[in-house]
Design a protein around this motif. Structure first.
Motif, short mmCIF file in Angstrom:
data_model
loop_
_atom_site.label_atom_id
_atom_site.label_comp_id
_atom_site.label_asym_id
_atom_site.label_seq_id
_atom_site.Cartn_x
_atom_site.Cartn_y
_atom_site.Cartn_z
N VAL A 88 -3.96 -4.35 42.08
CA VAL A 88 -3.87 -5.72 41.48
C VAL A 88 -4.93 -6.63 41.76
CG1 VAL A 88 -2.27 -7.76 41.58
CG2 VAL A 88 -1.39 -5.47 41.45
N LYS A 89 -5.48 -6.57 42.95
CA LYS A 89 -6.46 -7.39 43.15
C LYS A 89 -7.86 -6.96 42.42
CE LYS A 89 -6.17 -6.83 47.84
NZ LYS A 89 -6.36 -7.11 49.25
N GLY A 90 -8.18 -5.63 42.22
CA GLY A 90 -9.26 -5.44 41.43
C GLY A 90 -8.98 -5.61 39.89
N MET A 91 -7.85 -6.02 39.31
CA MET A 91 -7.75 -6.40 38.10
C MET A 91 -8.17 -7.76 37.64
SD MET A 91 -4.32 -4.66 36.83
CE MET A 91 -4.05 -3.00 37.18
N VAL A 92 -8.23 -8.60 38.70
CA VAL A 92 -8.47 -10.08 38.70
C VAL A 92 -9.65 -10.32 38.25
CG1 VAL A 92 -8.40 -12.47 39.92
CG2 VAL A 92 -6.61 -10.79 40.15
N GLY A 93 -9.90 -11.03 37.01
CA GLY A 93 -11.14 -11.35 36.68
C GLY A 93 -11.74 -11.23 35.19
N PRO A 94 -11.61 -9.88 34.59
CA PRO A 94 -11.91 -9.53 33.45
C PRO A 94 -11.22 -10.29 32.26
CG PRO A 94 -11.69 -7.46 34.80
CD PRO A 94 -11.22 -8.84 35.49
N LYS A 95 -11.60 -10.34 31.20
CA LYS A 95 -10.89 -10.90 30.04
C LYS A 95 -9.47 -10.55 30.11
CE LYS A 95 -11.14 -11.88 25.23
NZ LYS A 95 -11.52 -11.17 23.89
N ASP A 96 -8.72 -11.64 29.86
CA ASP A 96 -7.19 -11.19 29.63
C ASP A 96 -6.35 -10.63 31.27
OD1 ASP A 96 -7.40 -12.22 27.09
OD2 ASP A 96 -7.46 -10.37 26.22
N TRP A 97 -7.01 -10.90 32.33
CA TRP A 97 -6.49 -10.44 33.29
C TRP A 97 -5.07 -10.65 33.65
CZ3 TRP A 97 -5.31 -13.41 37.55
CH2 TRP A 97 -5.58 -14.45 37.56
N GLN A 98 -5.04 -11.97 33.35
CA GLN A 98 -3.65 -12.73 33.88
C GLN A 98 -2.34 -12.05 33.13
OE1 GLN A 98 -6.28 -14.13 32.07
NE2 GLN A 98 -6.67 -16.05 33.20
N GLU A 99 -2.42 -11.63 31.95
CA GLU A 99 -1.40 -10.98 31.09
C GLU A 99 -1.39 -9.48 31.78
OE1 GLU A 99 0.85 -12.31 29.16
OE2 GLU A 99 -0.26 -14.11 29.81
N VAL A 100 -2.20 -8.95 32.25
CA VAL A 100 -2.22 -7.39 32.77
C VAL A 100 -1.59 -7.41 34.08
CG1 VAL A 100 -3.58 -5.67 33.71
CG2 VAL A 100 -4.25 -6.79 31.46
N ILE A 101 -1.86 -8.37 34.89
CA ILE A 101 -1.48 -8.39 36.40
C ILE A 101 0.07 -8.68 36.39
CG2 ILE A 101 -3.70 -8.39 37.47
CD1 ILE A 101 -2.78 -11.19 38.50
N LYS A 102 0.38 -9.78 35.34
CA LYS A 102 1.59 -10.20 35.27
C LYS A 102 2.80 -9.19 35.46
CE LYS A 102 3.91 -14.07 32.86
NZ LYS A 102 3.67 -15.05 31.83
N ARG A 103 2.75 -8.23 34.71
CA ARG A 103 3.81 -6.94 34.71
C ARG A 103 3.48 -6.39 35.94
NH1 ARG A 103 0.94 -2.97 30.29
NH2 ARG A 103 -0.30 -4.94 29.70
N TYR A 104 2.68 -6.38 37.09
CA TYR A 104 2.78 -5.64 38.12
C TYR A 104 3.27 -6.31 39.42
CZ TYR A 104 0.27 -2.52 35.37
OH TYR A 104 -0.17 -1.77 34.29
N VAL A 105 3.36 -7.83 39.22
CA VAL A 105 3.76 -8.50 40.24
C VAL A 105 5.09 -9.55 40.03
CG1 VAL A 105 1.29 -8.64 41.57
CG2 VAL A 105 1.97 -10.39 39.98
N PRO A 106 5.90 -9.93 41.21
CA PRO A 106 6.81 -10.52 40.92
C PRO A 106 6.18 -12.23 40.60
CG PRO A 106 7.12 -9.61 43.03
CD PRO A 106 5.78 -9.25 42.57
N THR A 107 7.06 -12.82 39.64
CA THR A 107 6.61 -14.18 39.29
C THR A 107 6.15 -15.04 40.43
OG1 THR A 107 8.31 -13.95 37.54
CG2 THR A 107 7.63 -16.19 37.96
N PRO A 108 6.73 -15.28 41.53
CA PRO A 108 6.16 -16.26 42.56
C PRO A 108 4.78 -15.69 43.10
CG PRO A 108 8.56 -15.84 42.99
CD PRO A 108 8.23 -14.80 41.86
N VAL A 109 4.59 -14.39 43.04
CA VAL A 109 3.38 -13.93 43.42
C VAL A 109 2.29 -14.16 42.19
CG1 VAL A 109 1.88 -11.73 44.12
CG2 VAL A 109 4.15 -12.01 44.83
N TYR A 110 2.62 -13.83 41.16
CA TYR A 110 1.61 -14.35 39.96
C TYR A 110 1.19 -15.53 39.86
CZ TYR A 110 0.42 -14.73 35.15
OH TYR A 110 -0.51 -15.07 33.94
N GLU A 111 2.27 -16.59 40.12
CA GLU A 111 1.93 -18.10 40.25
C GLU A 111 1.20 -18.34 40.99
OE1 GLU A 111 6.01 -19.62 40.33
OE2 GLU A 111 6.42 -19.41 38.22
N LYS A 112 1.10 -17.72 42.46
CA LYS A 112 0.11 -18.01 43.66
C LYS A 112 -1.12 -17.40 43.29
CE LYS A 112 -1.18 -18.43 47.82
NZ LYS A 112 -2.08 -19.59 48.32
#
Length: 171
Positions: free
Chosen positions: A137-161
């Protein structure tokens, strides 16, 4: 008649950050035991993305609906000794791959050598969670459209953080 002893288990990890796989493990384990202690293993040698307090907060947020789950942290001791110290009779571990199984099998024997009264319970998450790790999950942060990708792998409060930290840091 002797009162029944509370069935307390420990599920430990770095939870840096907690993923949907962690939440699946917590959901399953809390249904099996009277009390589940989700414990952050703090390794001072390892650099974490999130502080212990941030990880505790994320875990509290995602486990709010489980009244028998407690969040804690420990450091500088073997998990099995920590479990014994809090009165737990079980350690819960997840098996995602064959190499996880081999590692956990070895650890189960070592834990038994140290604390024979503590049993290890192995849970195998469904395929959709088996490939997900905090590191991934941490490795996915950064590239274009990463927000939508990681959203499916973490619970909502974690995504918001993660989103809050990303916006605040300007990354």
């Amino acid at each position: 008649m002797k009162p029944r002893r509370i069935r307390r288990a420990v599920y430990a990890g770095s939870f840096d950050p907690p993923t949907n796989g962690h939440l699946w493990m917590i959901r399953e384990a809390q249904a099996l035991f009277d009390e589940l202690v989700v414990a952050i293993g703090v390794n001072p040698e390892k650099k974490s993305t999130y502080s212990t307090e941030e990880r505790k907060t994320m875990l509290r947020d995602i486990t709010r609906n489980f009244p028998n789950v407690k969040i804690a942290a420990f450091e500088n001791q073997f998990l099995v000794n920590y479990a014994k110290g809090i009165g737990a009779d079980y350690i819960v571990r997840g098996i995602r791959t064959g190499s996880d199984y081999e590692y956990e099998r070895s650890m189960r024997y070592i834990n038994h050598d140290l604390q024979p009264s503590i049993a290890t319970v192995l849970l195998m998450p469904p395929r959709e969670y088996a490939e997900v790790s905090s590191t991934m999950v941490k490795g996915m942060v950064g590239p274009k459209d990463w927000q939508e990708v990681i959203k499916r792998y973490v619970p909502t409060p974690v995504y918001e953080k993660i989103m809050q930290d990303h916006i605040y840091s300007g990354r």
